[in-house]
Design a protein around this motif. Structure first.
Motif, PDB file in Angstrom:
ATOM      1  N   ASP A 110      -0.405   8.830  11.898  1.00  0.00           N
ATOM      2  CA  ASP A 110       0.502   8.388  10.840  1.00  0.00           C
ATOM      3  C   ASP A 110       0.616   6.862  10.840  1.00  0.00           C
ATOM      4  O   ASP A 110       0.621   6.216   9.785  1.00  0.00           O
ATOM      5  CB  ASP A 110       1.881   9.019  11.040  1.00  0.00           C
ATOM      6  N   ALA A 111       0.709   6.265  12.040  1.00  0.00           N
ATOM      7  CA  ALA A 111       0.804   4.809  12.145  1.00  0.00           C
ATOM      8  C   ALA A 111      -0.462   4.144  11.610  1.00  0.00           C
ATOM      9  O   ALA A 111      -0.399   3.107  10.941  1.00  0.00           O
ATOM     10  CB  ALA A 111       1.034   4.408  13.596  1.00  0.00           C
ATOM     11  N   ASN A 112      -1.632   4.751  11.899  1.00  0.00           N
ATOM     12  CA  ASN A 112      -2.895   4.200  11.404  1.00  0.00           C
ATOM     13  C   ASN A 112      -2.969   4.254   9.882  1.00  0.00           C
ATOM     14  O   ASN A 112      -3.467   3.315   9.228  1.00  0.00           O
ATOM     15  CB  ASN A 112      -4.077   4.955  12.011  1.00  0.00           C
ATOM     16  N   LEU A 113      -2.484   5.365   9.308  1.00  0.00           N
ATOM     17  CA  LEU A 113      -2.462   5.497   7.852  1.00  0.00           C
ATOM     18  C   LEU A 113      -1.571   4.429   7.225  1.00  0.00           C
ATOM     19  O   LEU A 113      -1.933   3.783   6.242  1.00  0.00           O
ATOM     20  CB  LEU A 113      -1.962   6.886   7.446  1.00  0.00           C
ATOM     21  N   GLN A 114      -0.389   4.246   7.802  1.00  0.00           N
ATOM     22  CA  GLN A 114       0.534   3.263   7.265  1.00  0.00           C
ATOM     23  C   GLN A 114      -0.031   1.851   7.389  1.00  0.00           C
ATOM     24  O   GLN A 114       0.117   1.026   6.480  1.00  0.00           O
ATOM     25  CB  GLN A 114       1.878   3.356   7.989  1.00  0.00           C
ATOM     26  N   GLU A 115      -0.689   1.574   8.508  1.00  0.00           N
ATOM     27  CA  GLU A 115      -1.263   0.242   8.724  1.00  0.00           C
ATOM     28  C   GLU A 115      -2.344  -0.068   7.694  1.00  0.00           C
ATOM     29  O   GLU A 115      -2.403  -1.175   7.141  1.00  0.00           O
ATOM     30  CB  GLU A 115      -1.850   0.141  10.131  1.00  0.00           C
TER      31      GLU A 115
END
Length: 318
Positions: A110-115
């Motif tokens: 999820d963090a990678n997607l947001q980044e």
């Protein structure tokens, strides 16, 4: 101690400023007015510095290189945004498609997607910022010198301060795609070629008359030209002042050598123009007592007539 940070945004927001505020970044973006002022200032400083000096003979080269630098920067940042979007699409595909959140992804994923999403959005806004500076510098250059900057490669998206300018090959691909999809072509292309020497006040006046007639005849007019010096640059300036899209079919000298100035006529005709306007010699007898036709312009008119395209020569009144 004086701060160099941009002042906070107050009053009505521009489209750029509104988009900038959607970023989750504690650092502010410069106001659009400040970016515009920067573009005006850097170009004014350059022109003032070299005026009345030995570098004045190279004014156009230096000024267009400065504008081109901002244009190149915008393109580089845009490629970064495209790479971030490609990365985002790959992650979504690996996770199960656009509705990946329904698959219970991990916190790391999820963090990678947001980044990736934030990176693409930030780059898009940076592109708008740099384009604002570029457009202001280009506008200042035109006002100060009467010359028109056009990108050597790539295009310019339409904005409040600059008309769209796209490469002919890109426009041809788009037109073919529309035809394949059964969609109407939409824009009405008017192609224009002229002899570079036909740049007297008399020539410019008749060119403007012809272009104004064309726009009145085809309200959805798009100007297509090679961007050559003289009347064609004058025509681009006219189009930009009216917010019209400009399609540039620039000669590829590296690829075709001398024949490049004729090859681009094929690109102009591939755009399926509703009309071709040509001025193959100066109308001013003082400039050309014995007019000699400019081959590329004459060639375009001949090819247009052979293809059944309406071709008109720019002439003196009466």
């Amino acid at each position: 101690m004086t701060s160099n940070a941009p002042s906070p945004l107050t009053g009505p927001l521009t489209a750029f400023e509104a988009q900038a505020l959607t970023l989750d970044d504690p650092r502010p973006h410069p106001p659009e007015d400040a970016l515009t002022q920067l573009g005006h200032c850097v170009m004014t400083e350059l022109l003032d510095l070299i005026a009345d000096t030995a570098l004045e003979d190279f004014q156009a080269t230096l000024a267009e290189a400065l504008i081109g630098a901002f244009h190149s920067a915008a393109q580089r940042i845009e490629r970064e945004a495209d790479r971030a979007r490609d990365s985002l699409r790959e992650m979504l595909r690996d996770l199960g498609g656009p509705d990946a959140s329904a698959f219970g992804i991990s916190e790391t994923e999820d963090a990678n997607l947001q980044e990736a999403t934030v990176k693409a959005h930030a780059a898009d806004i940076a592109v708008l910022a740099v384009e604002t500076i570029r457009n202001a510098a280009s506008q200042t250059y035109t006002v100060a010198t009467g010359e028109v900057w056009t990108p050597w490669r790539g295009g310019v998206r339409a904005s409040r301060t600059s008309a769209a300018m796209i490469e002919a090959r890109a426009a041809i691909r788009a037109a073919k795609a529309r035809r394949d999809q059964g969609l109407p072509p939409g824009a009405q292309v008017v192609a224009f070629r002229a002899a570079p020497r036909a740049n007297t006040a008399m020539d410019n006046g008749r060119v403007l008359d012809a272009l104004n007639w064309a726009l009145e005849t085809w309200p959805s007019m798009v100007l297509a030209t090679t961007g050559a010096e003289g009347p064609e640059k004058h025509a681009i300036k006219w189009a930009k002042g009216r917010g019209l899209t400009v399609v540039l079919a620039k000669p590829e000298f590296d690829r075709f050598g001398r024949s490049a100035v004729f090859r681009c006529n094929d690109e102009l005709l591939d755009l399926e123009p509703v009309c071709v306007l040509t001025l193959d010699h100066s109308l001013d007898v003082a400039r050309e007592p014995e007019p000699k036709a400019f081959g590329p312009a004459k060639n375009l008119a001949q090819k247009a007539l052979a293809s059944g395209v309406r071709a008109l020569e720019v002439r003196l009144r009466g």
